[in-house]
Design a protein around this motif. Structure first.
Motif, PDB file in Angstrom:
ATOM      1  N   LEU A 218       0.861 -17.931  63.561  1.00 16.76           N
ATOM      2  CA  LEU A 218       0.177 -17.725  64.356  1.00 16.76           C
ATOM      3  C   LEU A 218       0.138 -18.819  65.545  1.00 16.76           C
ATOM      4  N   SER A 219      -0.015 -19.478  65.207  1.00 14.40           N
ATOM      5  CA  SER A 219       0.034 -20.552  66.186  1.00 14.40           C
ATOM      6  C   SER A 219       0.752 -21.011  67.369  1.00 14.40           C
ATOM      7  N   GLN A 220       2.153 -21.929  66.458  1.00 11.84           N
ATOM      8  CA  GLN A 220       3.389 -21.637  66.951  1.00 11.84           C
ATOM      9  C   GLN A 220       3.458 -20.135  68.726  1.00 11.84           C
ATOM     10  N   THR A 221       3.090 -18.985  67.743  1.00 11.58           N
ATOM     11  CA  THR A 221       3.134 -18.177  69.280  1.00 11.58           C
ATOM     12  C   THR A 221       1.700 -17.972  69.435  1.00 11.58           C
ATOM     13  N   PHE A 222       0.424 -18.337  69.573  1.00 10.65           N
ATOM     14  CA  PHE A 222      -0.579 -17.821  70.765  1.00 10.65           C
ATOM     15  C   PHE A 222      -1.525 -18.974  71.098  1.00 10.65           C
ATOM     16  N   TRP A 223      -0.899 -20.482  70.733  1.00  9.53           N
ATOM     17  CA  TRP A 223      -1.703 -21.197  71.147  1.00  9.53           C
ATOM     18  C   TRP A 223      -0.529 -21.980  71.775  1.00  9.53           C
ATOM     19  N   PRO A 224      -1.225 -22.754  73.178  1.00 14.72           N
ATOM     20  CA  PRO A 224      -2.791 -22.785  73.490  1.00 14.72           C
ATOM     21  C   PRO A 224      -2.935 -21.301  74.109  1.00 14.72           C
ATOM     22  N   GLY A 225      -4.411 -20.635  74.121  1.00 16.31           N
ATOM     23  CA  GLY A 225      -4.131 -19.431  74.796  1.00 16.31           C
ATOM     24  C   GLY A 225      -5.454 -18.582  73.254  1.00 16.31           C
ATOM     25  N   PRO A 226      -6.204 -17.101  73.284  1.00 22.90           N
ATOM     26  CA  PRO A 226      -7.854 -16.861  73.597  1.00 22.90           C
ATOM     27  C   PRO A 226      -7.835 -16.155  72.064  1.00 22.90           C
ATOM     28  N   LEU A 227      -6.918 -17.345  70.736  1.00 27.73           N
ATOM     29  CA  LEU A 227      -6.648 -16.996  69.163  1.00 27.73           C
ATOM     30  C   LEU A 227      -7.255 -17.926  69.176  1.00 27.73           C
ATOM     31  N   THR A 228      -8.837 -17.512  68.003  1.00 26.87           N
ATOM     32  CA  THR A 228      -9.021 -18.397  67.357  1.00 26.87           C
ATOM     33  C   THR A 228      -8.970 -17.948  65.547  1.00 26.87           C
ATOM     34  N   LEU A 229      -8.318 -19.142  64.953  1.00 27.83           N
ATOM     35  CA  LEU A 229      -8.148 -18.991  63.665  1.00 27.83           C
ATOM     36  C   LEU A 229      -9.102 -19.969  62.214  1.00 27.83           C
ATOM     37  N   VAL A 230      -9.384 -18.985  61.802  1.00 30.27           N
ATOM     38  CA  VAL A 230     -10.837 -19.481  60.693  1.00 30.27           C
ATOM     39  C   VAL A 230     -10.161 -19.606  59.413  1.00 30.27           C
ATOM     40  N   LEU A 231     -10.861 -20.821  58.765  1.00 23.90           N
ATOM     41  CA  LEU A 231      -9.623 -22.061  58.159  1.00 23.90           C
ATOM     42  C   LEU A 231     -10.177 -22.717  57.018  1.00 23.90           C
ATOM     43  N   PRO A 232      -9.740 -23.185  55.732  1.00 24.68           N
ATOM     44  CA  PRO A 232     -11.105 -23.859  54.890  1.00 24.68           C
ATOM     45  C   PRO A 232     -11.252 -25.234  55.537  1.00 24.68           C
ATOM     46  N   LYS A 233     -12.119 -25.680  55.570  1.00 23.10           N
ATOM     47  CA  LYS A 233     -12.682 -26.773  56.324  1.00 23.10           C
ATOM     48  C   LYS A 233     -12.357 -28.510  55.183  1.00 23.10           C
ATOM     49  N   LYS A 234     -11.888 -29.202  56.206  1.00 20.88           N
ATOM     50  CA  LYS A 234     -11.390 -30.804  54.496  1.00 20.88           C
ATOM     51  C   LYS A 234     -12.740 -31.027  54.390  1.00 20.88           C
ATOM     52  N   PRO A 235     -12.478 -31.283  52.836  1.00 18.03           N
ATOM     53  CA  PRO A 235     -14.370 -32.483  52.736  1.00 18.03           C
ATOM     54  C   PRO A 235     -13.549 -33.345  53.588  1.00 18.03           C
TER      55      PRO A 235
END
Length: 319
Positions: free
Chosen positions: A87-104
């Motif tokens: 998704l990032s390769q296709t749409f970033w930079p751009g109007p897409l937000t990704l929700v992912l596990p946060k690193k400790p």
């Protein structure tokens, strides 16, 4: 909270440096993205992030999006996945937000995540935003730069109207091109569309090679922008109006007589870019109701209808 004066910073190297200094000092700076103006703070500074919630009147259970200058910086804070890479390769930079596990190990404030174990991350395309990120050199937490639940800002003047006395500066980069907030995709399990926006469901499906699941409204909040009442003008909003009532302000779409028309040519991209600005303009007239023409429910129309349905919903305290 009362900030004595609001600086209007130019879209130039001097403005980027001044804005970065404000952020390093724990202040709040509004800046343009391709979607709407964001209200930025140092994402690693608890006090600065708390000031975002205070300035907006935003409930602390509603998480924030963190903005980054480049992909390497994003990967320092979240657990990356194959879908995120695609998704990032296709749409970033751009109007897409990704929700992912946060690193400790991530130093980003837990106030940003509202206590969740996930982090919403984005790389905007707007050149002014990217220049600010480079000048600041760190992650910037930024919801939309408006009071909680009210219409999102797509011009610096919208920010000034709603946030003067509450923030230190606005970096004026002109109008926002997309005009509705970023699409949010959750990637903690299978990909889930958490909020429609500037990237359509069809585009996500084509990128992933399969249909994407869609969050149900009854599910718990897992990302920004999911409260039922949101993006709301002072006036009530009446949707799918095919006839106008006396005393209403009329927001049209297509070949219709109205006060302002999102797109006489029925162009959904044009309509999205005008949506929040036209709601601001009509709301300023002081009429009790804004009636809105039907908007086709496909492509960017899904995001437009999402924002309009939240604007028309019974009012709550979220943003």
């Amino acid at each position: 909270m009362n900030v004595s004066s609001l600086q209007i910073l130019p879209d130039a190297a001097q403005g980027y440096d001044q804005a970065a200094t404000v952020l390093r000092d724990g202040g709040l700076v509004a800046f343009p993205t391709e979607t709407v103006y964001g209200l930025g703070a140092d994402a690693c500074n608890d006090h600065a992030v708390a000031r975002i919630y205070d300035a907006k009147g935003r409930p602390s259970f509603n998480p924030l999006i963190v903005h980054f200058a480049n992909l390497d910086a994003v990967k320092q804070h979240v657990k990356w996945t194959a879908e995120a890479d695609l998704l990032s390769q296709t749409f970033w930079p751009g109007p897409l937000t990704l929700v992912l596990p946060k690193k400790p190990t991530s130093p980003i404030s837990r106030l940003v995540t509202a206590g969740l174990e996930t982090l919403a991350v984005r790389m905007p395309a707007h050149p002014t935003a990217r220049s600010l990120f480079t000048a600041f050199g760190g992650p910037i937490a930024a919801p939309s730069a408006n009071r909680s639940g009210q219409i999102s800002p797509t011009l610096a003047s919208h920010v000034i109207q709603g946030m003067e006395g509450r923030i230190e500066a606005v970096l004026d980069g002109g109008p926002c091109a997309v005009g509705v907030e970023s699409t949010i995709v959750g990637l903690t399990d299978k990909p889930v569309l958490l909020r429609p926006g500037g990237i359509t469901e069809e585009q996500l499906r084509d990128c992933l090679g399969r249909p994407i699941a869609i969050r149900k409204n009854a599910e718990a909040i897992s990302a920004p922008g999911q409260l039922s009442s949101h993006y709301a003008p002072t006036a009530a909003v009446r949707l799918n109006a095919t006839e106008w009532n006396a005393g209403e302000m009329r927001l049209g779409f297509g070949d219709v007589a109205c006060d302002l028309n999102l797109s006489p040519q029925e162009d959904l991209v044009e309509a999205a870019s005008h949506l929040f600005d036209y709601l601001h303009r009509l709301d300023s007239k002081g009429h009790p109701v804004i009636a809105v023409s039907p908007i086709p429910h496909h492509g960017l129309g899904v995001a437009i209808n999402d924002r309009l349905s939240r604007a028309a919903a019974p009012r709550d305290t979220g943003s």
